[in-house]
Design a protein around this motif. Structure first.
Motif, short mmCIF file in Angstrom:
data_model
loop_
_atom_site.label_atom_id
_atom_site.label_comp_id
_atom_site.label_asym_id
_atom_site.label_seq_id
_atom_site.Cartn_x
_atom_site.Cartn_y
_atom_site.Cartn_z
N LYS A 15 0.84 -1.20 0.00
CA LYS A 15 0.00 0.00 0.00
C LYS A 15 0.88 1.25 0.00
CE LYS A 15 -4.23 1.11 2.47
NZ LYS A 15 -4.86 0.99 3.81
N ILE A 16 1.90 1.20 0.85
CA ILE A 16 2.81 2.34 0.95
C ILE A 16 3.50 2.57 -0.38
CG2 ILE A 16 4.93 3.17 2.03
CD1 ILE A 16 3.97 1.84 4.58
N ASP A 17 3.93 1.50 -0.99
CA ASP A 17 4.59 1.62 -2.28
C ASP A 17 3.67 2.25 -3.32
OD1 ASP A 17 5.37 -0.02 -5.11
OD2 ASP A 17 7.03 0.84 -3.97
N ALA A 18 2.41 1.85 -3.26
CA ALA A 18 1.44 2.40 -4.21
C ALA A 18 1.29 3.91 -4.02
CB ALA A 18 0.10 1.71 -4.05
N HIS A 19 1.22 4.34 -2.76
CA HIS A 19 1.10 5.77 -2.48
C HIS A 19 2.34 6.52 -2.95
CE1 HIS A 19 -2.54 5.28 -0.31
NE2 HIS A 19 -2.04 4.85 0.82
N VAL A 20 3.50 5.96 -2.64
CA VAL A 20 4.75 6.64 -3.00
C VAL A 20 4.89 6.70 -4.52
CG1 VAL A 20 7.27 6.66 -2.77
CG2 VAL A 20 5.86 5.96 -0.84
N HIS A 21 4.47 5.63 -5.17
CA HIS A 21 4.51 5.60 -6.63
C HIS A 21 3.70 6.75 -7.21
CE1 HIS A 21 4.41 3.87 -10.70
NE2 HIS A 21 3.12 4.09 -10.69
N GLN A 22 2.53 6.97 -6.61
CA GLN A 22 1.66 8.06 -7.05
C GLN A 22 2.32 9.42 -6.82
OE1 GLN A 22 -2.42 7.22 -5.26
NE2 GLN A 22 -2.85 8.70 -6.85
N LEU A 23 2.91 9.55 -5.64
CA LEU A 23 3.55 10.83 -5.30
C LEU A 23 4.74 11.07 -6.21
CD1 LEU A 23 3.56 13.29 -3.46
CD2 LEU A 23 4.95 12.00 -1.83
N LYS A 24 5.45 10.04 -6.47
CA LYS A 24 6.60 10.14 -7.37
C LYS A 24 6.13 10.57 -8.75
CE LYS A 24 9.99 7.19 -9.67
NZ LYS A 24 9.30 6.35 -10.66
N GLY A 25 5.06 9.97 -9.20
CA GLY A 25 4.50 10.30 -10.52
C GLY A 25 4.07 11.74 -10.63
N SER A 26 3.31 12.19 -9.64
CA SER A 26 2.81 13.56 -9.74
C SER A 26 3.92 14.59 -9.57
CB SER A 26 1.66 13.80 -8.76
OG SER A 26 2.07 13.50 -7.46
N SER A 27 4.86 14.33 -8.68
CA SER A 27 5.95 15.29 -8.51
C SER A 27 6.81 15.32 -9.77
CB SER A 27 6.80 14.96 -7.26
OG SER A 27 7.30 13.65 -7.33
N SER A 28 6.97 14.19 -10.39
CA SER A 28 7.73 14.14 -11.64
C SER A 28 7.01 14.91 -12.74
CB SER A 28 7.91 12.68 -12.03
OG SER A 28 8.27 12.57 -13.37
N SER A 29 5.69 14.78 -12.78
CA SER A 29 4.90 15.45 -13.82
C SER A 29 4.92 16.96 -13.71
CB SER A 29 3.46 14.96 -13.80
OG SER A 29 3.40 13.63 -14.22
N ILE A 30 5.10 17.49 -12.50
CA ILE A 30 5.16 18.94 -12.41
C ILE A 30 6.58 19.47 -12.30
CG2 ILE A 30 2.87 19.05 -11.33
CD1 ILE A 30 4.66 20.43 -8.95
N GLY A 31 7.52 18.57 -12.19
CA GLY A 31 8.91 19.02 -12.14
C GLY A 31 9.42 19.28 -10.74
#
Lengths: 222, 154
Positions: free
Chosen positions: B73-89
């Motif tokens: 579950k934690i990995d899933a959340h972090v994956h999401q956060l990683k994705g969104s932070s990457s998308s905005i730079g």
């Protein structure tokens, strides 16, 4: 005048479970003069494309072999014309790969080009998608230069339409010419009527480009 | 002229954010997508990022506070956060997420907790800075000027 190009606009279906990424891909695609629909899952994508799974034929799982067409409702047809599907790979439930597979197995969806996006650079994943028939695999975060690569794939499938409907060819050619002219103009910065809104930055500052408040290169408005 | 000064401040500030690694080229991509027909695009995406991140950080805090930590579950959340932070730079946030996921893979609670702390800090920092940058932009626009853009970081 710009609205004439709307007839020949390509329609892209973007699939991503992330709201931010959907917003980003939508803007990227619209900036490139594509018509866009976004959905947040593979199943919604299939729904939008008009794919229906026929429940009746589901009882014989063992004998479900190569062709899934037996399980597709006879009333399947593409309700809305979609010229390209761009999908995220990692999504809960149906992954982008699953979606790709379903589309390639469907007689009426398999000709729609599919592009996969992923934040992860995993060669085996990339190969699997390409082997399954994806046109392109784009690494996230997606940029304008990536979106520029999409048009040829859509034109390829449009060509099949042209072959079947030769009388439309000239009209399409003209519209596409208008679009590509405007796009090449986008890369250079004109300096005519927007002087009150744009500032030239050559008084001792570094050569930074000023982003114009008015983008007079906007071809489309949805 | 006031607009000039504001624009210089803005450019200096932006350059600093890039040099310190708070933002990367992806943020410039967002700015490129903003135009007259979408004048608030960057603000909208950044706002979504704030909402999304706060929710995820909250979920992560709760998940790591459990007796039996659910690393998937934690990995899933972090994956999401990683994705969104990457998308905005938001580069520094993204980088902590990468380390965070490694600790998840190792099922290392201590490591995860440290990363959570770090990602919260980085998030707050980038949030503060983005808000300051947006305020500068708004001042420029209010004064009738155009928002200058750094193209060296595209």
């Amino acid at each position: 005048m710009g609205m004439a190009a709307a007839d020949a606009q390509f329609h892209v279906l973007a699939v991503d479970d992330s709201l931010i990424d959907r917003k980003l891909i939508e803007r990227l695609l619209k900036t490139s003069s594509f018509q866009v629909t976004t959905v947040d899952s593979g199943s919604k994508a299939l729904e939008f494309l008009g794919w229906h799974h026929d429940e009746e034929d589901d009882d014989d799982d063992d004998e479900r072999s190569n062709s899934n067409e037996v399980f597709v409702s006879p009333k399947n047809h593409q309700e809305v014309e979609v010229n390209l599907v761009i999908t995220d790979y990692c999504m809960p439930g149906m992954t982008g790969y699953d979606l790709l597979k379903k589309m390639k197995e469907s007689s009426f969806l398999r000709n729609i080009p599919v592009v996969i996006m992923s934040s992860e650079n995993v060669p085996s994943r990339i190969n699997r998608c390409l082997e399954e028939g994806a046109e392109e695999f784009i690494l996230k975060p997606v940029r304008l230069s990536d979106v520029n690569k999409l048009r040829p794939h859509m034109m390829k499938s449009k060509c099949k339409d042209i072959i079947q409907n030769p009388q439309n060819q000239e009209k399409q050619d003209n519209n596409e010419l208008i679009q590509s002219q405007s796009q090449s103009q986008q890369t250079s910065q004109p300096n005519n009527n927007t002087s009150n809104k744009r500032k030239s930055m050559d008084e001792g500052l570094s050569p930074d480009r000023t982003r114009p408040r008015y983008n007079d290169m906007t071809v489309m408005s949805n | 002229m006031e607009v000039d000064q504001l624009q210089r401040s803005f450019l200096e500030y932006s350059r600093l954010l890039f040099h310190e690694g708070f933002l990367d080229g992806q943020f410039s991509q967002l700015q490129l997508l903003q135009d007259e027909s979408n004048p608030d695009f960057v603000f909208e995406v950044v706002s979504l990022f704030f909402e999304d991140s706060e929710r995820l950080l909250n979920d992560l805090t709760i998940a790591l506070d459990q007796q039996n930590v659910d690393f998937k579950k934690i990995d899933a959340h972090v994956h999401q956060l990683k994705g969104s932070s990457s998308s905005i730079g938001a580069q520094r946030v993204k980088n902590v997420c990468i380390a965070f996921r490694n600790f998840c893979d190792e099922q290392n609670v201590e490591g995860c907790l440290r990363c959570l702390q770090q990602v919260k800090q980085e998030y707050l920092l980038v949030k503060t800075k983005l808000e300051a940058q947006l305020r500068l932009e708004q001042q420029i626009v209010a004064a009738g000027g155009a928002i200058p853009m750094l193209n060296e970081f595209c």
